[in-house]
Design an enzyme around this catalytic site. Structure first.
Site, PDB file in Angstrom:
ATOM      1  N   THR A  54      52.045  37.348  37.866  1.00  0.00           N
ATOM      2  CA  THR A  54      52.195  36.013  38.571  1.00  0.00           C
ATOM      3  C   THR A  54      52.664  35.037  37.608  1.00  0.00           C
ATOM      4  O   THR A  54      52.178  34.820  36.477  1.00  0.00           O
ATOM      5  CB  THR A  54      51.344  35.979  39.454  1.00  0.00           C
ATOM      6  OG1 THR A  54      50.981  37.053  40.328  1.00  0.00           O
ATOM      7  CG2 THR A  54      51.633  34.699  40.229  1.00  0.00           C
ATOM      8  N   SER A 101      28.605  36.635  40.751  1.00  0.00           N
ATOM      9  CA  SER A 101      29.373  37.567  40.917  1.00  0.00           C
ATOM     10  C   SER A 101      29.622  38.061  42.473  1.00  0.00           C
ATOM     11  O   SER A 101      30.844  38.376  42.924  1.00  0.00           O
ATOM     12  CB  SER A 101      29.004  38.766  39.735  1.00  0.00           C
ATOM     13  OG  SER A 101      29.177  38.175  38.638  1.00  0.00           O
ATOM     14  N   ARG A 121      38.061  34.530  41.328  1.00  0.00           N
ATOM     15  CA  ARG A 121      38.019  35.144  42.830  1.00  0.00           C
ATOM     16  C   ARG A 121      37.856  34.144  43.894  1.00  0.00           C
ATOM     17  O   ARG A 121      38.513  33.857  45.114  1.00  0.00           O
ATOM     18  CB  ARG A 121      36.786  36.096  42.813  1.00  0.00           C
ATOM     19  CG  ARG A 121      37.482  37.386  42.233  1.00  0.00           C
ATOM     20  CD  ARG A 121      36.563  38.531  42.234  1.00  0.00           C
ATOM     21  NE  ARG A 121      37.419  39.798  41.568  1.00  0.00           N
ATOM     22  CZ  ARG A 121      36.805  40.833  40.990  1.00  0.00           C
ATOM     23  NH1 ARG A 121      35.602  40.734  40.491  1.00  0.00           N
ATOM     24  NH2 ARG A 121      37.737  41.580  40.417  1.00  0.00           N
ATOM     25  N   GLY A 158      45.298  49.711  37.324  1.00  0.00           N
ATOM     26  CA  GLY A 158      45.514  48.543  38.228  1.00  0.00           C
ATOM     27  C   GLY A 158      44.072  48.123  38.684  1.00  0.00           C
ATOM     28  O   GLY A 158      43.413  47.316  38.140  1.00  0.00           O
ATOM     29  N   SER A 159      43.472  48.836  39.665  1.00  0.00           N
ATOM     30  CA  SER A 159      42.126  48.343  39.931  1.00  0.00           C
ATOM     31  C   SER A 159      41.042  48.595  38.901  1.00  0.00           C
ATOM     32  O   SER A 159      40.023  47.880  38.709  1.00  0.00           O
ATOM     33  CB  SER A 159      41.541  49.182  41.302  1.00  0.00           C
ATOM     34  OG  SER A 159      42.390  48.884  42.229  1.00  0.00           O
ATOM     35  N   GLU A 190      43.657  39.994  42.124  1.00  0.00           N
ATOM     36  CA  GLU A 190      42.278  39.621  41.470  1.00  0.00           C
ATOM     37  C   GLU A 190      41.343  40.564  42.126  1.00  0.00           C
ATOM     38  O   GLU A 190      40.179  40.154  42.409  1.00  0.00           O
ATOM     39  CB  GLU A 190      41.924  38.208  42.413  1.00  0.00           C
ATOM     40  CG  GLU A 190      42.407  37.067  41.362  1.00  0.00           C
ATOM     41  CD  GLU A 190      42.206  37.082  39.911  1.00  0.00           C
ATOM     42  OE1 GLU A 190      43.153  37.391  39.058  1.00  0.00           O
ATOM     43  OE2 GLU A 190      41.248  36.556  39.282  1.00  0.00           O
ATOM     44  N   GLY A 191      41.718  41.794  42.330  1.00  0.00           N
ATOM     45  CA  GLY A 191      40.857  42.923  42.702  1.00  0.00           C
ATOM     46  C   GLY A 191      40.820  42.908  44.468  1.00  0.00           C
ATOM     47  O   GLY A 191      40.998  41.943  45.326  1.00  0.00           O
TER      48      GLY A 191
END
Ligand SMILES: Cc1cc2nc3c(=O)[nH]c(=O)nc-3n(C[C@H](O)[C@H](O)[C@H](O)COP(=O)(O)OP(=O)(O)OC[C@H]3O[C@@H](n4cnc5c(N)ncnc54)[C@H](O)[C@@H]3O)c2cc1C
Length: 402
Positions: A167, A329, A256, A140-141, A379-380
């Site tokens: 999604t 970033s 993000r 996951g993460s 998305e984190g």
């Protein structure tokens, strides 16, 4: 309260997106919250309209497919496709974030394609709806831990593995699948592959039932000897251990800010609704008087609104940097962390301020509080964004700070 003026060239786009949110999304928002897994057919016509808006525009569009990473920096400050996309998304999510996520051809996979695809790939896959499949049961993460494998066999890659929480996975035409060319080579071997939804090697296992964003489908898949042409690999097939994870992660610098924009839109919706409720209850918010000298509800509202402003500005900054070819970033993660947390805190704060009016289904406040949480997860997650921010500020690598 900060009144930021939208650049003139984006005004028509933001206005149109707001009209769509007001006239299409809001009226069907509750309907598709209740009818989970039913496809919002009203979106088909709308998606064609947005395609038209994108085609007629040189500044990108209202949906996720509009983002581009500018290749050169000619020293001129540009307000380009990333900023316009963010502005469009804010307006549409003010209407309904679940419906925005269900918009044909505007998936996060489309952003990935728009960000890193070659001209030939853009040509081939450009007009299609693309979902993004990174997450797996054991990854996951820590997306570097993915196990889905891609093996070259003649002119095709053969993909095997499992992908969860995709999604729009059931409705999209394409799925951008992250897979490893060689697990022994670590992160650098992770590449993204475009898989057609009707590929016989891609089997839908189930659709999730969720707390929020119920208009959006979330699918789990098994990839079993799933064959894709060699050209379906996005970016370079080289495993460059020096460049590490950069290639795949680069997509996040564009996506993000988009998720942050979703959070900003939902937050604004909740604040506006709450202001109305407070006014009906006789509470006025005065910008010329210190917050703590006002009624407690007004002071709380001002506090929430200042968090919203910070999230909004960080989101615009991250998108603007992408438009100007600046490494973003750090700002993309800051925006995602601030906007995600703010959305969760503010939507719940609004339910609290409005009391029973906020908690019942007569208004959309309780729905927005449910929708908000995912924006601080996918998305984190919040924690992962903070980790990335800390690494960047302290100059630590992912192995030094984890
Ligand atoms: C509705 C929905 C839609 C989604 N859509 C997509 C999609 O389209 N494509 C896709 O690929 N994925 C998607 N996801 C998956 C999503 O991105 C993951 O759920 C997310 O990355 C977190 O992974 P996890 O659920 O495995 O949690 P975990 O990674 O197991 O984390 C659990 C908790 O531990 C925390 N944590 C983990 N590592 C650290 C650390 N190093 N330091 C501090 N805290 C840590 C996390 O922040 C979290 O709070 C979706 C998920 C949902 C629920």
């Amino acid at each position: 309260m900060i009144n930021l003026e939208i650049p003139k060239k984006f005004k028509p786009l933001a206005t149109q997106a707001n009209q769509v949110a007001t006239e299409v999304f809001r009226p069907i928002s509750r309907k598709y919250d209740e009818a989970e897994h039913a496809y919002p057919k009203e979106l088909d016509m709308l998606a064609s309209l947005i395609d038209g808006m994108n085609e007629g525009s040189d500044i990108g569009g209202a949906g996720a497919a509009g983002v581009r990473r500018e290749k050169s920096d000619d020293g001129e400050n540009r307000n380009g496709s990333n900023l316009s996309t963010v502005l469009g998304i804010i307006e549409l999510c003010w209407g309904d974030v679940g419906l925005l996520l269900s918009m044909p051809r505007q998936g996060l996979g489309n952003s990935a394609i728009a960000s890193v695809a070659t001209e030939e790939q853009l040509e081939r896959y450009g007009g299609k709806w693309a979902a993004m499949a990174i997450t797996e049961p054991e990854a996951g993460s820590d997306s570097a831990a993915i196990r889905t494998a891609a093996e070259l066999d003649g002119d095709e890659y053969v993909l095997n593995g499992e992908k969860i929480f995709v999604t729009s996975g059931d409705r999209a035409d394409l799925i951008v699948v992250w897979a490893s060319l060689d697990r022994s080579k670590g992160r650098a071997a992770i590449k993204s592959f475009i898989v057609e939804r009707d590929n016989p090697g891609l089997k839908l296992d189930r659709l999730e039932h969720k707390l929020g964003i119920r208009a959006s489908d979330t699918a789990n898949f098994t990839l079993q000897d799933c064959r894709v042409p060699k050209e379906a690999l996005l970016g370079s097939p080289e495993i460059d251990t020096k460049a590490g994870f950069g290639g795949a992660m680069q997509t996040f610098d564009n996506t993000r800010p988009l998720v942050a924009a979703m959070a900003v839109g939902v937050t604004r919706a909740a604040l506006e609704e709450t202001r109305e409720c407070l006014e009906e209850a006789g509470v006025t918010i005065d910008y010329d008087v210190p917050a703590l000298s006002q009624q407690a509800a007004a002071a709380r509202y001002l506090e929430m609104e200042s968090d919203y402003e910070a999230a909004h500005l960080l989101t615009l900054q991250a998108a603007w940097m992408a438009d100007n070819g600046k490494p973003n970033s750090l700002q993309a993660s800051m925006a995602k962390a601030k906007a995600g947390r703010t959305c969760v805190d503010v939507t719940l704060g609004c339910v609290e301020l409005c009391g029973s009016v906020g908690y019942t289904e007569n208004r959309l406040l309780e729905k927005w509080a449910r929708d908000a949480k995912i924006l601080d997860i996918f998305e984190g997650t919040q924690q992962i964004q903070l980790l990335i921010v800390a690494r960047q500020l302290l100059g630590k690598s992912s192995s030094e700070l984890r």
